[in-house]
Design a protein around this motif. Structure first.
Motif, PDB file in Angstrom:
ATOM      1  N   THR A 303       7.643   1.140  -0.520  1.00  0.00           N
ATOM      2  CA  THR A 303       6.586   2.125  -0.280  1.00  0.00           C
ATOM      3  C   THR A 303       7.027   3.532  -0.657  1.00  0.00           C
ATOM      4  N   ARG A 340      -1.078   7.280   3.290  1.00  0.00           N
ATOM      5  CA  ARG A 340      -2.008   6.408   2.572  1.00  0.00           C
ATOM      6  C   ARG A 340      -1.279   5.208   1.976  1.00  0.00           C
ATOM      7  N   ARG A 341      -0.080   5.454   1.455  1.00  0.00           N
ATOM      8  CA  ARG A 341       0.700   4.361   0.869  1.00  0.00           C
ATOM      9  C   ARG A 341       1.076   3.320   1.940  1.00  0.00           C
ATOM     10  N   LYS A 343      -0.611   2.787   4.752  1.00  0.00           N
ATOM     11  CA  LYS A 343      -1.843   2.105   5.157  1.00  0.00           C
ATOM     12  C   LYS A 343      -2.182   0.973   4.191  1.00  0.00           C
ATOM     13  N   GLU A 344      -1.962   1.211   2.908  1.00  0.00           N
ATOM     14  CA  GLU A 344      -2.201   0.165   1.916  1.00  0.00           C
ATOM     15  C   GLU A 344      -1.257  -1.020   2.167  1.00  0.00           C
ATOM     16  N   ALA A 345      -0.006  -0.716   2.481  1.00  0.00           N
ATOM     17  CA  ALA A 345       0.967  -1.775   2.740  1.00  0.00           C
ATOM     18  C   ALA A 345       0.608  -2.566   4.001  1.00  0.00           C
ATOM     19  N   GLY A 347      -2.436  -3.026   5.014  1.00  0.00           N
ATOM     20  CA  GLY A 347      -3.747  -3.642   4.838  1.00  0.00           C
ATOM     21  C   GLY A 347      -4.833  -2.997   5.673  1.00  0.00           C
ATOM     22  N   GLU A 349      -6.123   0.287   4.755  1.00  0.00           N
ATOM     23  CA  GLU A 349      -6.493   1.517   4.041  1.00  0.00           C
ATOM     24  C   GLU A 349      -7.960   1.888   4.199  1.00  0.00           C
ATOM     25  N   GLY A 350      -8.833   0.942   4.475  1.00  0.00           N
ATOM     26  CA  GLY A 350     -10.251   1.260   4.602  1.00  0.00           C
ATOM     27  C   GLY A 350     -10.699   1.546   6.027  1.00  0.00           C
TER      28      GLY A 350
END
Length: 361
Positions: A303, A340-341, A343-345, A347, A349-350
């Motif tokens: 990340t 944000r990175r 949150k993407e990891a 799952g 992010e939305g």
């Protein structure tokens, strides 16, 4: 035609050292470094109990078994109350790196960190002679003359306790207490990332410790700013479906980030806990993972790979130190990008997220 035997690679030598018994490792250390004049042993920056204890044990070993005068020094600060109490109560002879003259030494050692990780105070142009670290190997090529890395250890203090036992060097009550607390803290009372060597050394050390000193280390007084920082961290924490994340803002001690992340990891239903805060133009990030299928060290390295600085850890816990530069607005943008990175990891992010203290949570 007989093919020439392949030359051993750095990885081969590293694996060979890992497979040695503690007694063989001790004999190798003595053989390789007897005759050196003076050693400097460094834990990682902003050192924790495991790092401090391991460095102290290695210094003691070098002095008594190799015949080398050994000093200890650290980069960063020791800010967490328990860590300060440990150094004070046990009278650990360690100094800030700013008080050290590198020209005074002809042997350098790293404990609980590795050469290329960049979370220690050894200059990049100096190759450490000795590296002992329980974390997974971080570099494809290890050039250190003695590198004992990885293995089934939950703490570097365990590895150094094995050295002392193999060398028949009984630690002082103070050193035994430091090593015991190092193992205890890094494995969370033998519950996290624990192998059989950790349990064995933990039980071997226990009769040798000073329990009154251990109690004062584990239950120290805290400054007022400690409670204010905790209050702000919980107030700013955001809760998502599987994670809790908090921005601690400006912090007075980098290791407070790990303490808050650890505390938030006990939140019911949270698989991930992430805390981050700024200290001296750097962003400190701490991650805890409760899902045993995930690897916190690998995730934080992947990340943060594009952000510079250093990042690492192991199965359930990891941390990063990232450079902060630019204007206030640019720094805020960087923090947002880092979160944000993650949150993407995770799952998530939305997801909007809610305040940890909200009635919606």
């Amino acid at each position: 035609m007989v093919q020439p035997s392949p030359q051993p690679t750095d990885g081969d030598r590293k694996l060979k050292l890992l497979q040695l018994t503690p007694k063989a490792k001790v004999e190798t250390l003595i053989r390789k470094f007897r005759g050196r004049r003076r050693a400097l042993v460094l834990p990682h920056d902003n050192p924790d109990p495991d790092s401090i204890a391991a460095a102290w044990a290695l210094s003691t070993f070098l002095h008594h078994k190799v015949g080398i005068k050994a000093d200890m020094a650290y980069g960063g600060i020791v800010g967490r109350s328990e860590n300060s109490a440990m150094m004070r109560e046990l009278r650990i002879p360690i100094a800030p790196m700013s008080e050290v003259r590198l020209d005074d030494y002809d042997l350098f050692a790293l404990c609980d960190t590795q050469q290329g990780v960049k979370n220690h105070a050894l200059p990049e142009d100096i190759v450490a002679d000795i590296v002992v670290d329980h974390h997974p190997v971080r570099e494809a090529h290890v050039h250190n003359p003695f590198a004992d890395l990885g293995g089934a250890y939950g703490a570097t203090s365990t590895m150094l306790t094995e050295y002392l036992r193999a060398a028949r060097l009984d630690p002082s009550p103070e050193l035994a207490t430091a090593l015991y607390y190092g193992i205890k803290a890094d494995t969370r009372d033998l519950e996290r990332q624990t192998g059989n060597p950790d349990v064995d050394c933990y039980l071997w050390l226990f009769p040798r410790i000073q329990r009154d000193l251990l109690a004062r280390i584990e239950h120290p007084e805290h400054p007022l700013r400690y409670f204010r920082l905790y209050h702000a961290a919980i107030e700013k924490a955001r809760l998502y479906s599987s994670a809790v994340i908090t921005d601690m803002g400006e912090i007075y001690s980098p290791d407070m980030v790990a303490e808050v992340s650890e505390r938030l990891s006990f939140l019911e239903g949270a698989k991930w806990s992430l805390a981050f805060g700024s200290f001296r133009s750097q962003l400190f990030v701490s991650l805890r993972v409760r899902d045993r299928r995930m690897n916190a060290g690998r995730l934080i390295r992947e990340t943060c790979a594009d952000f510079g600085g250093s990042a690492g850890g192991h199965g359930s816990m990891a941390g990063a130190r990232l450079p902060l530069a630019g204007t206030r607005q640019q720094r805020a943008g960087f923090r947002h990008k880092v979160v944000r990175r993650f949150k993407e990891a995770f799952g998530i992010e939305g997801e909007r997220g809610v305040s940890l203290l909200s009635d919606e949570s």
